[in-house]
Design a protein around this motif. Structure first.
Motif, mmCIF file in Angstrom:
data_model
loop_
_atom_site.group_PDB
_atom_site.id
_atom_site.type_symbol
_atom_site.label_atom_id
_atom_site.label_comp_id
_atom_site.label_asym_id
_atom_site.label_seq_id
_atom_site.Cartn_x
_atom_site.Cartn_y
_atom_site.Cartn_z
ATOM 1 N N ALA A 45 1.231 -4.179 15.607
ATOM 2 C CA ALA A 45 0.320 -4.749 14.611
ATOM 3 C C ALA A 45 -0.849 -3.791 14.420
ATOM 4 N N TYR A 46 -1.497 -3.900 13.297
ATOM 5 C CA TYR A 46 -2.718 -3.115 13.071
ATOM 6 C C TYR A 46 -3.602 -3.895 12.095
ATOM 7 N N GLY A 47 -4.830 -3.469 11.979
ATOM 8 C CA GLY A 47 -5.733 -4.099 11.010
ATOM 9 C C GLY A 47 -5.905 -5.592 11.243
ATOM 10 N N ASP B 85 -3.564 1.904 -12.518
ATOM 11 C CA ASP B 85 -4.094 2.431 -11.254
ATOM 12 C C ASP B 85 -3.337 1.815 -10.085
ATOM 13 N N LEU B 86 -2.646 2.665 -9.320
ATOM 14 C CA LEU B 86 -1.887 2.144 -8.176
ATOM 15 C C LEU B 86 -2.768 1.905 -6.958
ATOM 16 N N SER B 87 -3.985 2.390 -6.990
ATOM 17 C CA SER B 87 -4.863 2.228 -5.821
ATOM 18 C C SER B 87 -5.529 0.854 -5.841
ATOM 19 N N ALA B 88 -6.346 0.627 -4.845
ATOM 20 C CA ALA B 88 -7.006 -0.674 -4.695
ATOM 21 C C ALA B 88 -8.346 -0.741 -5.417
ATOM 22 N N ASP B 89 -8.728 0.333 -6.120
ATOM 23 C CA ASP B 89 -10.116 0.429 -6.584
ATOM 24 C C ASP B 89 -10.554 -0.634 -7.582
ATOM 25 N N TYR B 90 -9.623 -1.167 -8.371
ATOM 26 C CA TYR B 90 -10.027 -2.130 -9.398
ATOM 27 C C TYR B 90 -9.395 -3.505 -9.192
ATOM 28 N N ARG B 91 -8.887 -3.764 -7.984
ATOM 29 C CA ARG B 91 -8.189 -5.044 -7.767
ATOM 30 C C ARG B 91 -9.124 -6.211 -7.503
ATOM 31 N N LEU B 92 -10.219 -5.958 -6.827
ATOM 32 C CA LEU B 92 -11.132 -7.042 -6.447
ATOM 33 C C LEU B 92 -12.182 -7.216 -7.542
ATOM 34 N N THR C 218 -8.874 -7.439 9.870
ATOM 35 C CA THR C 218 -9.698 -6.499 9.089
ATOM 36 C C THR C 218 -8.933 -5.841 7.949
ATOM 37 N N HIS C 219 -7.652 -6.185 7.762
ATOM 38 C CA HIS C 219 -6.891 -5.444 6.753
ATOM 39 C C HIS C 219 -7.387 -5.789 5.347
ATOM 40 N N ARG C 220 -7.557 -4.746 4.534
ATOM 41 C CA ARG C 220 -8.174 -4.875 3.203
ATOM 42 C C ARG C 220 -7.320 -5.621 2.196
ATOM 43 N N HIS C 221 -6.073 -5.931 2.544
ATOM 44 C CA HIS C 221 -5.286 -6.766 1.626
ATOM 45 C C HIS C 221 -5.633 -8.251 1.761
ATOM 46 N N THR C 222 -6.361 -8.615 2.813
ATOM 47 C CA THR C 222 -6.749 -10.025 3.003
ATOM 48 C C THR C 222 -7.558 -10.561 1.816
ATOM 49 N N PRO D 80 -1.124 -4.193 -8.058
ATOM 50 C CA PRO D 80 -1.366 -4.873 -6.771
ATOM 51 C C PRO D 80 -0.978 -4.017 -5.556
ATOM 52 N N GLY D 81 -1.472 -4.397 -4.406
ATOM 53 C CA GLY D 81 -1.061 -3.764 -3.150
ATOM 54 C C GLY D 81 0.329 -4.242 -2.747
ATOM 55 N N CYS D 82 0.936 -3.524 -1.814
ATOM 56 C CA CYS D 82 2.331 -3.819 -1.454
ATOM 57 C C CYS D 82 2.429 -5.110 -0.631
ATOM 58 N N TYR D 83 1.640 -5.219 0.431
ATOM 59 C CA TYR D 83 1.661 -6.459 1.219
ATOM 60 C C TYR D 83 1.246 -7.645 0.350
ATOM 61 N N THR D 84 0.284 -7.373 -0.541
ATOM 62 C CA THR D 84 -0.232 -8.486 -1.345
ATOM 63 C C THR D 84 0.837 -8.999 -2.305
ATOM 64 N N SER E 291 6.535 4.489 4.983
ATOM 65 C CA SER E 291 6.131 5.106 3.706
ATOM 66 C C SER E 291 4.946 4.374 3.086
ATOM 67 N N GLY E 292 4.689 3.153 3.535
ATOM 68 C CA GLY E 292 3.513 2.407 3.057
ATOM 69 C C GLY E 292 2.217 3.126 3.362
ATOM 70 N N ALA E 293 2.256 4.010 4.361
ATOM 71 C CA ALA E 293 1.038 4.732 4.740
ATOM 72 C C ALA E 293 0.865 6.024 3.952
ATOM 73 N N GLY E 294 1.783 6.306 3.026
ATOM 74 C CA GLY E 294 1.661 7.516 2.205
ATOM 75 C C GLY E 294 2.216 8.746 2.898
ATOM 76 N N LYS F 219 5.514 -7.147 7.861
ATOM 77 C CA LYS F 219 5.967 -5.878 8.442
ATOM 78 C C LYS F 219 6.228 -4.882 7.323
ATOM 79 N N SER F 220 5.807 -3.646 7.545
ATOM 80 C CA SER F 220 6.012 -2.610 6.521
ATOM 81 C C SER F 220 6.720 -1.403 7.101
ATOM 82 N N GLY F 221 7.480 -0.725 6.245
ATOM 83 C CA GLY F 221 8.006 0.595 6.574
ATOM 84 C C GLY F 221 6.892 1.628 6.530
HETATM 85 C C1 LIG Z 1 2.129 0.874 6.347
HETATM 86 C C2 LIG Z 1 0.779 1.065 5.737
HETATM 87 O O1 LIG Z 1 -0.046 1.796 6.258
HETATM 88 N N1 LIG Z 1 0.528 0.417 4.607
HETATM 89 C C3 LIG Z 1 -0.716 0.514 3.891
HETATM 90 C C4 LIG Z 1 -0.701 -0.367 2.675
HETATM 91 C C5 LIG Z 1 -0.177 0.325 1.440
HETATM 92 C C6 LIG Z 1 -0.790 -0.241 0.173
HETATM 93 O O2 LIG Z 1 -0.357 -1.115 -0.527
HETATM 94 O O3 LIG Z 1 -1.941 0.259 -0.034
HETATM 95 P P1 LIG Z 1 -3.080 0.075 -1.096
HETATM 96 O O4 LIG Z 1 -3.667 -1.256 -0.994
HETATM 97 O O5 LIG Z 1 -4.050 1.126 -0.727
HETATM 98 O O6 LIG Z 1 -2.513 0.359 -2.416
HETATM 99 C C7 LIG Z 1 -1.894 0.048 4.751
HETATM 100 O O7 LIG Z 1 -1.743 -0.828 5.573
HETATM 101 O O8 LIG Z 1 -2.999 0.521 4.472
#
Ligand SMILES: CC(=O)N[C@@H](CCC(=O)OP(=O)(O)O)C(=O)O
Ligand SMILES: NC(=O)C1=CN([C@@H]2O[C@H](COP(=O)(O)OP(=O)(O)OC[C@H]3O[C@@H](n4cnc5c(N)ncnc54)[C@H](OP(=O)(O)O)[C@@H]3O)[C@@H](O)[C@H]2O)C=CC1
Length: 337
Positions: A203-205, A97-104, A208-212, A148-152, A182-185, A178-180
């Motif tokens: 900056a964003y999130g 699963d590439l999504s975040a649903d089962y990471r935590l 509050t960013h969910r990768h924290t 895992p997530g990309c930033y993580t 395409s990270g936003a899909g 910093k991300s390109g």
């Molecule tokens: C640039 C950008 O928008 N990046 C995405 C992170 C992409 C990623 O790793 O998302 P998942 O944790 O959902 O798999 C974001 O910040 O939400």
């Protein structure tokens, strides 16, 4: 021959999955999914696949996917993933699963950061987190891997040797990433339109960013002590790549040379982590599964730089690394370019 399906085939991560899997002659891609009932040919969606894969994207149920495939890459957004994964597993598929649903591991933490009640909470906590550099032993026998997530990935790989060896204060770690875009899909959004994000960094999130919680949970488990980070992501005007710049505080004065030895020992048999002396650049890892890490100092402050391609080491590449381990192929299959 391993029969593989890719859900969310019209997205960016799926395109990279397809390109990597086409390099493994023992893999057959047997199903691609979309929510559209028009069944577009994959080359109409991803023009770069013209002549490389003769398959249509179909609106398939879990049961229909399981009739054709043994393995499923679920490249759907979070929430959509957990709506289908229980059925795929029940039908006998093994899933990355590439999504975040089962990471935590805690459904309450998921709800707090994703603002959605988890509908498959009993699998949280027992699902294997698929960052092979931190322990690949449980991946081969897993039926479900949380990619895992990309930033993580960039952040955890950059900090793991310090945490594992108790060399830094575990709290107050600053991660500036910093991300390109395409990270936003691929789904169109106002903030990722060219005039909105080109020639600009923002900056964003913040706070509050969910990768924290994902970074904190993985590093806490690794170090056996509560890790806290201040993680600030930035959107930058490039297509792909992540650069994480991290400011950990050393517990004791330690030379950079010693720290580099610690990193080289930690990642000694890990083919995709490169400890480099120069400063890393996203351009040098673009299109690859490498994570380039560099240690620098400014006065007494240690600074760790970590660069990956968000779509490869941050998504599709590590997903195939996990798949290779699950299916019994060499870990690097399809991933050395
Ligand atoms: C640039 C950008 O928008 N990046 C995405 C992170 C992409 C990623 O790793 O998302 P998942 O944790 O959902 O798999 C974001 O910040 O939400
Ligand atoms: N992009 C990146 O750098 C990274 C992405 N990820 C994760 O990987 C997964 C895929 O990411 P990515 O390829 O970038 O995403 P995209 O938005 O590019 O693609 C996701 C695909 O999922 C399909 N989909 C199915 N259900 C839904 C739904 N409810 N809402 C929206 N789309 C849906 C869409 O296809 P259709 O409309 O044809 O049905 C869409 O093309 C996500 O979970 C993402 O968070 C992880 C790390 C890095």
């Amino acid at each position: 021959m391993t029969k593989v399906a890719i859900m969310g085939a019209t997205g960016y991560a799926a395109l990279e999955l397809i390109k990597i899997l086409l390099r493994n002659p023992e893999v057959e891609i047997v199903a691609l999914t979309t929510r559209s009932d028009e069944a577009p040919h994959i080359s109409e969606i991803h023009h770069s696949l013209e002549g490389r894969l003769d398959l249509r994207c179909e609106n398939l149920s879990a049961a229909e996917i399981a009739e054709r495939a043994d393995f499923v890459f679920c490249a759907l957004p979070h929430v959509a993933s957990m709506e289908v994964i229980p059925d795929l597993l029940a039908d006998g598929c093994r899933v990355v699963d590439l999504s975040a649903d089962y990471r935590l591991s805690d459904p309450a933490v998921y709800e707090q950061w994703y603002h959605h009640v988890h509908i498959d909470p009993t699998r949280l906590g027992s699902t294997i987190y698929g960052l092979p550099e931190l322990g690949a032993d449980k991946i081969p026998s897993a039926n479900l891997i949380a990619n895992p997530g990309c930033y993580t990935s960039a952040s955890i790989l950059g900090l793991a040797p310090l945490i594992a060896n108790s060399l830094i204060e575990p709290t107050g770690i600053i991660i500036d990433a910093k991300s390109g875009v395409s990270g936003a899909g691929r789904k169109p959004k106002l903030g990722t339109l060219y005039p909105e994000c080109n020639e600009s960094i923002t900056a964003y999130g913040v706070g509050t960013h969910r990768h924290t919680p994902e970074i904190e949970e993985v590093l806490t488990t690794l170090g056996g002590t509560d890790v806290k980070v201040t993680f600030t992501p930035h959107l930058t005007p490039m297509n792909r790549g992540i650069l994480a710049t991290m400011y950990p505080r050393l517990k004791e004065d330690t030379s950079l040379d010693h720290l580099k030895e610690v990193y080289r020992a930690f990642y000694a048999d890990k083919p995709f982590v490169r400890i480099i002396d120069r400063l890393p650049a996203t351009r040098e890892v673009a299109g690859t599964n490498y994570c380039d890490i560099s240690l620098q100092s400014a006065g007494n402050q240690l600074i760790v730089f970590s660069a990956i391609d968000n779509l490869i080491k941050g998504a599709a590449g590590v997903a195939v690394q996990n798949f290779n381990l699950m299916a019994g192929y060499p870990e690097t299959t399809g991933l050395i370019v």
